[in-house]
Design an enzyme around this catalytic site. Structure first.
Site, PDB file in Angstrom:
ATOM      1  N   GLY A  81     -12.307  -2.976  71.994  1.00  0.00           N
ATOM      2  CA  GLY A  81     -13.209  -3.050  73.137  1.00  0.00           C
ATOM      3  C   GLY A  81     -12.499  -2.583  74.383  1.00  0.00           C
ATOM      4  N   LEU A 124      -8.324  -4.351  71.615  1.00  0.00           N
ATOM      5  CA  LEU A 124      -8.578  -5.496  72.490  1.00  0.00           C
ATOM      6  C   LEU A 124      -8.495  -6.801  71.689  1.00  0.00           C
ATOM      7  CD1 LEU A 124      -9.654  -5.876  75.571  1.00  0.00           C
ATOM      8  CD2 LEU A 124     -11.751  -6.599  74.417  1.00  0.00           C
ATOM      9  N   TYR A 141      -2.785  -1.819  78.278  1.00  0.00           N
ATOM     10  CA  TYR A 141      -1.975  -3.032  78.321  1.00  0.00           C
ATOM     11  C   TYR A 141      -1.106  -3.117  77.079  1.00  0.00           C
ATOM     12  CZ  TYR A 141      -5.460  -4.248  81.780  1.00  0.00           C
ATOM     13  OH  TYR A 141      -6.272  -4.232  82.860  1.00  0.00           O
ATOM     14  N   ASP A 186      -8.526   2.865  62.061  1.00  0.00           N
ATOM     15  CA  ASP A 186      -9.691   3.343  61.330  1.00  0.00           C
ATOM     16  C   ASP A 186      -9.779   4.870  61.263  1.00  0.00           C
ATOM     17  OD1 ASP A 186     -10.190   2.545  64.204  1.00  0.00           O
ATOM     18  OD2 ASP A 186     -11.914   3.836  63.874  1.00  0.00           O
TER      19      ASP A 186
END
Lengths: 360, 176, 825
Positions: free
Chosen positions: A217, A246, A290, A332
């Site tokens: 996300g 995320l 991040y 993926d």
């Protein structure tokens, strides 16, 4: 028509317009992937961002029915060096330009993207705007604009839905997932229930999951409500868990680790990622602003399983007491190398072990 | 004779990796952990798992090998000095958490022999069992705590585990 | 550790292997290893390397065995010599007897896998067994078997006779309706009535991947390219593009996975090139060729991406894992493990020999097919496909006539269609002409099996050219043209003026060239790049490298004649300049040429070699001198007109023709240092063979130094109608039937090795007034001290001209030389 890209630091780039002639604001990031533009611009992880592509020509592979990572792209702009107009669908009507127009997303081509990327490499990500005229008014507006931090709410599902299969029951907590995750679960014929991130422990446990996936996300995970972390803390003790992107960051936060914003965000598929246990390298699509702070990891709770061999950033974590693990990168392969798709095989092996364990 | 590869190199590595993670999960950071490989291939697998643990935890875990040929219940003349353990090894297992490692779990007789042998020389705190392949057909009440891959087989079939150190490749094959 | 060279140059074998070996041999020192090399090619640079003990001998199994015994070789590394070296080494291994002692180990690839690599059928079976998609042959005996097969496999099918009784029984079945007829026909053409079925892949897209794999099984993709031309045209003859543009990510990732699977299957420790056929419509993929050794793709990918494929490959072969490789300081510390990304486009264009052959009255079949016809390669670098294509076309130096935008106007519609279906060397121009005549893109795509993307791009190019032509002296049009890679020369032609006028006009209007680095991170990291290409954008990254630099102009694509020798010569020039501690700058565009090895120059410009391109580099670098080979007369004149200090490596404008079958061409060879003449020896050249006479030249040569324009090796030529090998000839007095010429580069290369004297380096030193006392000592003692290996003769290598060119006439093997070798018989 000539339009402009302006950066918060005042830098201006001129380019030719394609897509929609809209004025937009967003965080600007650069992407070094050479293929997969359609997957990238439709991936909710890039919600509210303006993406600069390093690859010199974008659009030559057309727009394909099988390459959407979400139904509706929510990026704020696309900056490329050269644009190719190619249609590949049966009606010969859809190309990148029309696709962006349809979704009201502006694009600029004929930009010195190499200069722009070398600039962003030094300054880090920042706010940017695509406008007709790079005048003081536009610059003032850019400075005054506060970008949304509700990106997960903007992109995640609000209602549960199923992607039925005949295999193990996997509950996906959706923070703005990319379709690649569902495609991979489908490869294992999983019976998938996708739940909004606002779901509760009871709701999830009532579904009796064989495994739980924390989806990818957009944005900063620290702005999500604490209830999400509580949910993860409980669910990780109940069934095998896999966090991605995320989801990985949230898994870390739920286990008391902290996040650091990267000085230069990393978006691409060129970094070697080491699986520490086997010292094997793999490549996968990465899209991260991040990273988990290595100093903050409680060694009684988590250990590091993967790291980026270029900058050393943590790329994978595992819980010491539960079959729960997570990866920062996107295993993926949509887009990106298929090297890391074995993460899903590992997950399903763990799920099988768990099911057998519970049964006996 | 026909043969079929059931685990290739990559899946074999993954299976060992998963066993490693599960050992960590159930042994709280590897304190008092000792890996004991059953010769011949179990020993190599023990070293592989040991290396993996060392990569992750930055600790060196004692690895030992035992040869149970003389401890099988189908061999009558038991000789405890013939286990391939030296006296230091014998001391080291007392009060330790032992993970016994073998390539294939079949009837369970080899494992029983290994358990006998270990208990014969020391007093471990606990013993758990890790195998790369569990092929079923147990004749004793033994079950593995860590299994790389369950491969249901017919009695007549053979499972052959290859390890790079002596066989030049990592793979598992079913041979008819 | 013994390296096996690749032998003589040939179709598909330029200087890539020699360049690779030359580059890696010095690397062995850091591992405490000693390098040995065997090769027979007189143009080999590696044979003059100081980093190895070299054996200049024919590449035979006997010679290789002898070296192994004589030097106690315990390790052999054939992968850098390409498929030729691989084949010879597998022969040595198969011939190895018990009495021969322990067989040396082979690095990079096991013998078992090498045997598969050199046997296409064995490799295909091996890959098929592992579940990888290859094209399988089905042999069919009876009709009902055929019907079953027809239901299983996908059309189009290729059907051919198993034991043909006529030539070429291959037929393609496109539609089910045609099956009966074709099957019955082919059956009658087969001695045993058996026919072979396989999936027909002509017309599919050809894609190449270059990957690396280390001992631990770590793998990365270095690069990929797609051919514009479909399968059916030899990949070396195809226009190809890097990065891959028209494939979806999903498809490309599948190819990557297959390539990785193959690398694992072969247990490769090194680099590998895999070719695929991709069916865009059905999504089918076929592996068509596996080359787990250095080849042209490896070199091209190195240049196109900036990833040091060759250096990394030698580390992998020695057993260093990818993440422990230490690269020279001019790379980012993580370069070896980062997958290269490209922010530029590279177009590879083949160069065909048809024009030169036609000028000499040699008629050849110009139609492109699965048999290679091209003899050289150029790369064009740019930020768009059009820019890269334009630069590649300019680099390939079509002669003036065929480059003209109006060249194709004369072709009839019927011919046009014929050539669209059966393409020739002028394909790109033909496609543009077809667009000009209003053919629709999908129509063209169907006729040619070329992806629509390229037609859209060519349409853009056409529109661009038209707009430039229509807007004479318009600054906006000039800017647009420059941004898309049109040269000053071409714009000048559109505007009926000279390149100088265009250059000035652009300068006056701040339309300035910007050089961008070719580096593998696509701008993500600061790299210490030293390869650049020109484009027209905002930011320039190249600044003057040093105030004392020398610019060397490379020779561009290989052509028939002495191209490999020219490459060898210019590389030696660069190497000598480095030794003399000049800063060096090289301009070239041939990826297989040794001049572009990274350690030879402080800076590389990967550019076309027209005067306008060179002058732009000159403006940045301000070189002290420019070194050009003497055949480029127009360029030399143009540079001198612009007051540049040009130094010339003496060479005739054209490669001379060889002697006829009835005559010997004699040459009295001498070195000229700029002041004096030093006689060397006499050579006798008969068809296909050049030998050095033992005869010493004692008397002075009656040549006026004024006749030699600059330092170098020259020769006085005369003919005698006798082809017998002579012991000595009368040189006093040399009569009036003689003429003077610079020694052809190929002969210089041969003489260097036979005499063990570095004539090219001496020439460079002489040009720069840097000859030393020792040099003069050597020159004065040539007759007494120099031990010339007169037993070694240079011979033409066997080249199958008839297979490749299907020529009606004999081809002069000197004028149109492809490769040379040596013999001591």
């Amino acid at each position: 028509m000539q339009r402009h890209l302006i950066l918060e630091d005042g830098t201006v780039f001129a380019g030719e317009s394609f897509g929609a002639p809209a004025t937009t604001f967003g965080e600007i990031v650069f992407h070094t992937a050479m293929t997969g533009y359609q997957e990238i611009i439709t991936d909710p992880v890039y919600d509210n961002q303006i993406i600069v592509f390093a690859t010199p020509i974008v659009g030559a592979a057309g727009i394909h029915a099988g390459a959407y990572e979400s139904m509706k792209p929510t990026i704020r702009g696309m900056i490329v060096h050269d644009l190719a107009e190619v249609s590949v669908n049966r009606q010969r009507r859809m190309n990148l330009d029309r696709f962006l127009k349809q979704h009201n997303i502006p694009g600029l081509y004929h930009v010195d993207t190499r200069k722009l990327i070398r600039h962003l490499r030094e300054t880090g990500s920042q706010k940017a705007s695509i406008v007709d005229f790079a005048d003081d008014h536009a610059k003032d507006q850019l400075v005054a604009t506060v970008l949304t931090n509700k990106q997960v709410a903007n992109t995640a599902t609000v209602k549960p839905y199923a992607n039925p299969g005949r295999g193990r029951h996997i509950v996906v907590i959706d923070f703005g997932l990319k379709h690649g995750i569902l495609r991979m679960l489908d490869d294992y014929d999983a019976n998938v229930s996708v739940m909004p991130y606002t779901t509760t422990v009871e709701e999830v446990l009532t579904l009796d999951p064989d495994g739980i996936v924390l989806s990818t996300g957009p944005g900063d995970p620290r702005v999500l409500p604490d209830s999400v972390l509580t949910l993860i803390r409980v669910l990780q003790t109940k069934a095998p868990m896999l966090g991605i992107g995320l989801g990985h960051e949230l898994f870390a936060l739920a286990n008391d680790a902290e996040l650091l914003p990267l000085s230069s965000e990393h978006h691409g598929m060129n970094h070697p990622i080491e699986e520490i246990v086997s010292r094997q390298m793999m490549y996968a699509m990465q899209g991260q602003g991040y990273a988990v702070d290595p100093e903050s990891i409680d060694r009684n709770k988590l250990f590091v399983t993967h790291r980026d061999l270029v900058d050393g950033a943590i790329q994978g974590l595992r819980h010491r007491d539960y079959p729960a693990f997570s990866v920062q990168f996107f295993p993926d392969g949509a887009p990106g190398p298929l090297d890391a798709t074995t993460i899903f095989a590992d997950f399903f092996d763990t799920v099988e072990d768990y099911v057998e364990h519970v049964q006996s | 004779m026909s043969k079929k590869e059931v685990l290739d190199n990559a899946s074999l590595q993954r299976a060992l990796t998963r066993i490693t993670y599960e050992i960590i999960e159930r042994n709280k950071g590897g304190q008092d952990l000792v890996l004991v490989g059953i010769k011949t291939r179990g020993e190599y697998l023990a070293h592989r798992i040991g290396n993996r643990l060392a990569q992750l935890e930055d600790i060196s875990i004692p690895i030992m090998a035992i040869d149970v040929t003389n401890f099988r219940d189908d061999v009558t003349n038991h000789d405890s000095d013939n286990l391939g353990l030296n006296s230091e090894d014998k001391m080291n297992i007392t009060d330790k958490n032992i993970v016994l490692i073998d390539d294939v779990l079949f009837t369970g007789r080899t494992i029983r022999a290994a358990l006998d042998a270990l208990i014969h020389v020391g007093r471990p705190k606990s013993i758990s069992l890790a195998v790369l392949v569990d092929r079923g057909h147990r004749e004793l009440p033994i079950r593995a705590d860590f299994v790389g891959k369950n491969i249901p087989t017919a009695q007549a079939e053979h499972i052959k585990v290859f390890v790079k150190e002596i066989d030049g490749k990592d793979a598992v094959e079913i041979i008819n | 550790m013994l390296f096996i060279g690749s032998g003589p140059n040939d179709f598909g074998r330029e200087s890539e292997h020699d360049a690779a070996i030359f580059q890696v041999m010095p690397e062995l020192n850091q591992f405490g290893l000693e390098a040995y090399l065997i090769d027979e090619n007189p143009y080999s640079l590696s044979l003059e390397s100081l980093a190895a003990q070299v054996f200049w001998q024919p590449l035979t199994t006997k010679n290789i065995k002898n070296i192994i015994h004589q030097e106690d070789i315990d390790t052999v590394i054939p992968l850098f010599g390409g498929d030729r070296a691989l084949r010879i080494w597998t022969q040595v291994v198969q011939d190895w007897q018990k009495g021969d002692g322990p067989l040396p180990q082979t690095l990079g690839l096991s013998i078992e896998m090498m045997l598969k690599t050199v046997n296409v059928a064995a490799m295909t079976d091996y890959l098929a067994e592992a579940g990888l998609p290859v094209i399988t042959n089905h042999v069919v005996h009876a009709r009902d078997e055929a019907n079953d097969l027809l239901r299983q496999v996908r059309l189009p099918l290729m059907i051919r006779a198993l034991h043909p009784i006529v030539q070429n029984t291959r037929r393609i079945v496109e539609r089910v309706d045609d099956f009966d007829e074709i099957f019955n026909q082919v059956k009658t053409q087969s001695l045993t009535q058996e026919v072979v079925f396989s999936r027909a892949i002509n017309g599919l897209k050809e894609v190449s991947l270059q990957v690396m794999r280390d001992r631990r099984g770590n793998k990365l993709r270095v690069g990929a390219s797609e051919d514009m031309d479909p399968i059916g045209i030899h990949t070396i003859d195809s226009l190809s593009i890097s990065p891959v543009l028209t494939l979806q990510d999903q498809v490309l990732q599948k190819l990557r996975k297959y390539a990785f699977d193959i690398a694992d299957l072969l247990q490769l420790e090194g680099t590998m090139h895999v070719q695929f056929a991709v069916d865009d419509d059905s999504g089918e993929i076929f592996i068509i060729k596996v080359s787990p050794y250095i080849d042209q793709m490896a070199m091209r990918t190195t240049l196109a991406t900036g990833y040091p494929t060759i250096l990394v490959a030698i580390n992998l072969a020695i057993g260093v894992p990818l993440d422990e490789i230490r690269l020279p300081h001019y790379f980012h510390t993580k370069t070896a493990i980062m997958e290269p990304m490209m922010d530029h486009v590279v177009v590879k264009l083949p160069v065909f020999p048809f024009g030169e052959l036609a000028e000499s009255g040699v008629q050849v079949n110009r139609q492109l097919s699965s048999i290679q016809k091209s003899v050289g390669t150029v790369l064009g670098f740019g930020r768009t496909f059009i820019e890269a294509l334009e630069k590649a076309i300019r680099s390939a130096h079509f002669n003036n006539a065929s480059f003209s935008p109006t060249f194709m106007q004369g072709i009839s519609d019927d011919e046009l269609i014929q050539q669209l279906i059966h393409p020739q060397d002028n394909r790109v121009l033909l496609l543009i002409e077809a667009i000009k005549r209003g053919y629709e893109v999908d129509e063209l795509a169907e006729l040619t099996h070329i992806d629509e993307f390229y037609f859209y791009q060519l349409q853009r190019l056409l529109r661009l050219e038209e707009s430039v032509e229509a807007a004479v002296d318009n600054i906006g049009a000039l800017k647009n043209a420059k941004e898309h890679g049109l040269s000053d020369g071409l714009i000048a032609r559109f505007w009926h003026t000279s390149f100088e006028i265009i250059r000035t006009l652009a300068q006056e209007n701040q339309i300035d060239v910007t050089y961008k680095a070719v580096e593998p991170s696509a701008g993500e990291f600061p790299e210490h790049a030293h390869q650049y290409y020109a484009t027209y954008e905002e930011e320039n990254e190249s600044t003057q490298v040093a105030t004392d630099s020398i610019l060397v102009i490379g020779n561009g694509a290989f052509r028939m004649g002495d191209s490999a020798a020219s490459g060898y010569l210019m590389t030696t020039v660069l190497s000598e300049l480095r030794r003399l501690q000049y800063h060096t700058v090289i301009m070239n565009n041939n990826p297989h040429d040794a001049t572009l090895m990274p350690h030879l120059a402080d800076k590389q410009y990967l550019e076309p070699l027209e005067i306008s391109d060179i002058m732009k580099v000159v403006e940045v670098e301000q070189p002290k001198a420019i070194i050009v080979s003497g055949n480029r007369r127009k360029l030399i004149q143009a540079l001198r007109d612009l007051e540049q200090n040009v130094l010339i490596m003496p060479k005739q404008k054209h490669v001379p023709s060889g002697p006829t079958t009835e005559q010997s061409e004699f040459a009295l060879n001498f070195f000229f240092d700029g002041h004096d003449i030093y006689p060397l020896n006499i050579t006798q050249h008969t068809v296909g063979k050049l030998r050095i006479l033992k005869q010493k030249i004692t008397a002075p040569i009656g040549i006026d130094p004024e006749q030699c324009p600059s330092p170098g090796v020259y020769q006085i030529i005369w003919y005698i109608n006798d082809t017998k090998p002579m012991v000595s000839v009368n040189t006093q007095p040399i009569d009036h039937d003689t003429w003077l010429r610079p020694m052809p580069f190929g002969q210089v290369a041969f003489l260097n090795k036979a005499m063990q004297v570095q004539w090219i380096r001496l020439t460079v030193r002489a040009m720069l007034n840097r000859l030393t006392e020792e040099d003069y000592q050597l020159l004065s003692e040539l007759n007494t001290k120099c031990q010339t290996q007169t037993q070694i003769k240079m011979i033409d290598a066997h080249v199958d001209y008839s297979l490749h060119l299907q020529s009606q006439n004999d081809i002069d093997s000197t004028r149109f030389e492809m490769g040379v070798s040596i013999t001591d018989e």
